[in-house]
Scaffold this active site. Sequence first.
Site, PDB file in Angstrom:
ATOM      1  N   HIS A   2      -1.101  -8.324   8.730  1.00 45.76           N
ATOM      2  CA  HIS A   2      -1.168  -6.961   8.201  1.00 45.76           C
ATOM      3  C   HIS A   2      -0.757  -5.912   9.232  1.00 45.76           C
ATOM      4  CE1 HIS A   2      -2.943  -8.780   4.822  1.00 45.76           C
ATOM      5  NE2 HIS A   2      -4.215  -8.662   5.127  1.00 45.76           N
ATOM      6  N   LYS A  16       0.832  -1.201   0.000  1.00 42.31           N
ATOM      7  CA  LYS A  16       0.000   0.000   0.000  1.00 42.31           C
ATOM      8  C   LYS A  16       0.867   1.252   0.000  1.00 42.31           C
ATOM      9  CE  LYS A  16      -4.202  -1.914   2.028  1.00 42.31           C
ATOM     10  NZ  LYS A  16      -5.001  -1.626   0.830  1.00 42.31           N
TER      11      LYS A  16
END
Length: 526
Positions: free
Chosen positions: A284, A226
């Site tokens: 994550h 990301k």
Amino acid sequence: MSKGCNVLNSILRHVPSESGNTKGESLSEEKDMGLVREAGCLSIIVLGASGDLAKKKTFPALFHLFLQGFLQEEDVHIFGYARTKLSDDDLRARIRGYLQKGVSAEQEDVLSRFLQLIKYVSGSYDSADGFQLLNKAISEHEISKNSHPGISRRLFYLALPPSVYPSVCRMIRLYCTNTSDLGGWTRIVVEKPFGKDLNSAEDLSAQLGELFTEEQLYRIDHYLGKELVQNLLVLRFANRLFLPLWNRDNIDNIQIVFREDFGTEGRGGYFDEYGIIRDIIQNHLLQVLCLVAMEKPVSLKPEHIRDEKVKVLQSVLPIKHEEVVLGQYEGYKDDQTVSDSSNTPTFATVVLRIHNERWEGVPFILKAGKALDNRKAEIRIQFKDVPGDIFKCKKQGRNEFVIRLQPLEAMYMKLTLKKPGLEMSTIQSELDLSYGLRYQDVKIPEAYERLILDTIRGDQQHFVRRDELKVAWQIFTPLLHSIDNGELKPIAYKPGSRGPEEADELLARAGYVQTHGYIWIPPTLE
């Protein structure tokens, strides 16, 4: 050698190879020996090609790399492999709808050309016949591109359940690997979850490690791709402003938050096997924690960065049960694939403590949940109170630096300012960097695009190393076993709420001070 091969070879010429040398150095040495060994053509093989992950993430990422010119038509070929009996056109038709989103009329021709690069091979995941057929199809493509044995590049993307990784990797190793002594390579991308606890993760790592080297294995965690996660190292180590502030002397607590406004939605059976901690927090959010908390690496080489991440994980203290709140939304067990007696949490708040000089006493609060009141992922760094509060504005809230990972990527600093007017009163406001406003002409790539390109380039910086995976599981396995054994129970909460009230109480005990009356509004051009 085709034009496409030469183009991509020039891109890869200065990328580290598995041996540790750069492509440019090895090519130069070979030419000095009277040999010409250019990088061979690229085959990308998507295993599990008929599944949701491949259709929704893998193939769209490959298409966008093709659209931007990172994959060359003359060089690359894409193979789908799965058990489902399909023709080439059947697979193309299945994925076309997922690729058409956002495609302009002018790009329809590019989409059609991309689809023609895709071939399909049907076969089982544990028998030789299918993989021999797959190898034959790959080899025929390589021969057609004049890519000689030993210089071709093969990337295998396992969009599959982890339970079949060992058998699939064994078949790849036996029947589909490419010799790498002439500059070619074989690389394997595996999706999470990497096991369910420490023992299963170590067992999986051992089985894959017998077949492929660590340099060939790419354990993908899409959060590391990301845009704002990738920005963390630059933000922390390229700005003098943050260097003296990023420590226990100035920061009171750090939250890393993942919230979804929907439930399991047809994935109840899968989710019930793993739960929110295995699905989100252990991988994550823990990866984000590493980048927030790590020390400056000696260089940007992937191994130096991953070394510092491991050091952070090794400094995490055992999790205390009193610093954990679990939740399960009402209606979760209405899913027919979920057991009526399920103890699986759909929400969790966990406080981690890092025992080192920089972070001693600073709680890292990892929070994730489904069926909540909104959807967002963010890092929230809350600074300590200003000593000697002469403006008596303490109740309004503390300074916070917020990094919003999704949606509406942004970074903003919450500040206390004088409220406009004749009175000397204060108000909370912000310094704001909204990516959608500041970078209007820049397309922020999807995480899978970046990570697949990194795999082709041989850059393992944003992939999970085996020792890193082991330490991550060591942190969470005791807690997970307590949940699995029924020692910790999730608290029921209503869908569309903030989660269990006990989670907010835990935040308050950890030192987080909520800002009242302040809402961040993304800036617009209007």
